[in-house]
Design a protein around this motif. Structure first.
Motif, PDB file in Angstrom:
ATOM      1  N   UNK A  49      -0.803 -40.608 -22.639  1.00  0.00           N
ATOM      2  CA  UNK A  49      -0.120 -39.808 -21.620  1.00  0.00           C
ATOM      3  C   UNK A  49       0.071 -38.380 -22.126  1.00  0.00           C
ATOM      4  N   UNK A  50       0.200 -37.459 -21.196  1.00  0.00           N
ATOM      5  CA  UNK A  50       0.462 -36.068 -21.559  1.00  0.00           C
ATOM      6  C   UNK A  50      -0.641 -35.108 -21.168  1.00  0.00           C
ATOM      7  N   UNK A  51      -1.808 -35.613 -20.857  1.00  0.00           N
ATOM      8  CA  UNK A  51      -2.882 -34.744 -20.380  1.00  0.00           C
ATOM      9  C   UNK A  51      -2.681 -34.432 -18.903  1.00  0.00           C
ATOM     10  N   UNK A  52      -3.605 -33.673 -18.357  1.00  0.00           N
ATOM     11  CA  UNK A  52      -3.490 -33.326 -16.936  1.00  0.00           C
ATOM     12  C   UNK A  52      -4.813 -32.800 -16.415  1.00  0.00           C
ATOM     13  N   UNK A  53      -4.918 -32.813 -15.094  1.00  0.00           N
ATOM     14  CA  UNK A  53      -6.017 -32.155 -14.393  1.00  0.00           C
ATOM     15  C   UNK A  53      -5.391 -31.003 -13.615  1.00  0.00           C
ATOM     16  N   UNK A  54      -5.804 -29.790 -13.956  1.00  0.00           N
ATOM     17  CA  UNK A  54      -5.333 -28.581 -13.281  1.00  0.00           C
ATOM     18  C   UNK A  54      -6.378 -28.235 -12.236  1.00  0.00           C
ATOM     19  N   UNK A  55      -6.033 -28.376 -10.978  1.00  0.00           N
ATOM     20  CA  UNK A  55      -7.011 -28.224  -9.894  1.00  0.00           C
ATOM     21  C   UNK A  55      -6.731 -26.985  -9.058  1.00  0.00           C
ATOM     22  N   UNK A  56      -7.808 -26.367  -8.617  1.00  0.00           N
ATOM     23  CA  UNK A  56      -7.738 -25.311  -7.619  1.00  0.00           C
ATOM     24  C   UNK A  56      -8.461 -25.830  -6.388  1.00  0.00           C
ATOM     25  N   UNK A  57      -7.766 -25.887  -5.271  1.00  0.00           N
ATOM     26  CA  UNK A  57      -8.385 -26.291  -4.012  1.00  0.00           C
ATOM     27  C   UNK A  57      -8.716 -25.007  -3.263  1.00  0.00           C
ATOM     28  N   UNK A  58     -10.008 -24.700  -3.248  1.00  0.00           N
ATOM     29  CA  UNK A  58     -10.472 -23.430  -2.667  1.00  0.00           C
ATOM     30  C   UNK A  58     -10.411 -23.460  -1.143  1.00  0.00           C
ATOM     31  N   UNK A  59     -10.546 -22.295  -0.549  1.00  0.00           N
ATOM     32  CA  UNK A  59     -10.492 -22.188   0.911  1.00  0.00           C
ATOM     33  C   UNK A  59     -11.642 -22.940   1.581  1.00  0.00           C
TER      34      UNK A  59
END
Length: 150
Positions: A49-59
């Motif tokens: 635990x402790x990781x992540x997915x940093x997402x950008x949801x584009x237009x």
């Protein structure tokens, strides 16, 4: 000539996404990794635990993925994995995924490239390879089939 060799299968458990909507580049999502496992011919273990997915949801609806997770091997050593990728599909498929529904992986595109940071020793060969993955978002988490680029 390039070839692909199976490296491992990941089963990633994720927490609830935190969303910052309507930013200048689109919506931002932070998806925490809460655990999981991985198995392959040359390595297996658990996802810490402790990781992540940093997402950008584009237009245009495409999700730019930036995942960072820690793989723990049976000997207790940790390997960092950094994945960059894209996920997109029809508006219906993406709406259903966002609602937590089971959507066949063939209904959308989910691909990532991966780099690793392993300590010196038995698994430092990971530091010298590029891997690619084919993903699937399931109601219970993420599944990734990862291949070493030869």
């Amino acid at each position: 000539m390039m070839a692909l060799k199976p490296l491992m299968e990941l089963a990633v458990q994720v927490g609830e996404a935190h969303v910052t909507p309507n930013g200048p580049c689109g919506a931002r999502r932070f998806v925490p990794v809460i655990g999981g496992s991985f198995v392959g011919e040359r390595l297996s273990g658990r996802i810490l635990p402790g990781g992540a997915d940093f997402q950008l949801i584009r237009s245009d609806g495409v999700a730019e993925l930036d995942a960072r997770i820690t793989l723990q091997l049976p000997d207790g050593s940790n390997v960092q994995m950094h994945g960059l990728g894209l996920r997109h599909g029809t508006s219906d498929a993406m709406r259903r995924l966002a609602a937590g529904e089971a959507v066949p992986a063939s209904a959308y595109y989910f691909r990532q490239s991966m780099l690793f940071e392993a300590p010196k020793g038995e698994f430092d060969w990971l530091n010298r390879l590029l891997a690619v993955g084919v993903g699937e978002r399931r109601p219970d988490g993420i599944r990734l089939a990862i291949y070493e680029v030869m």
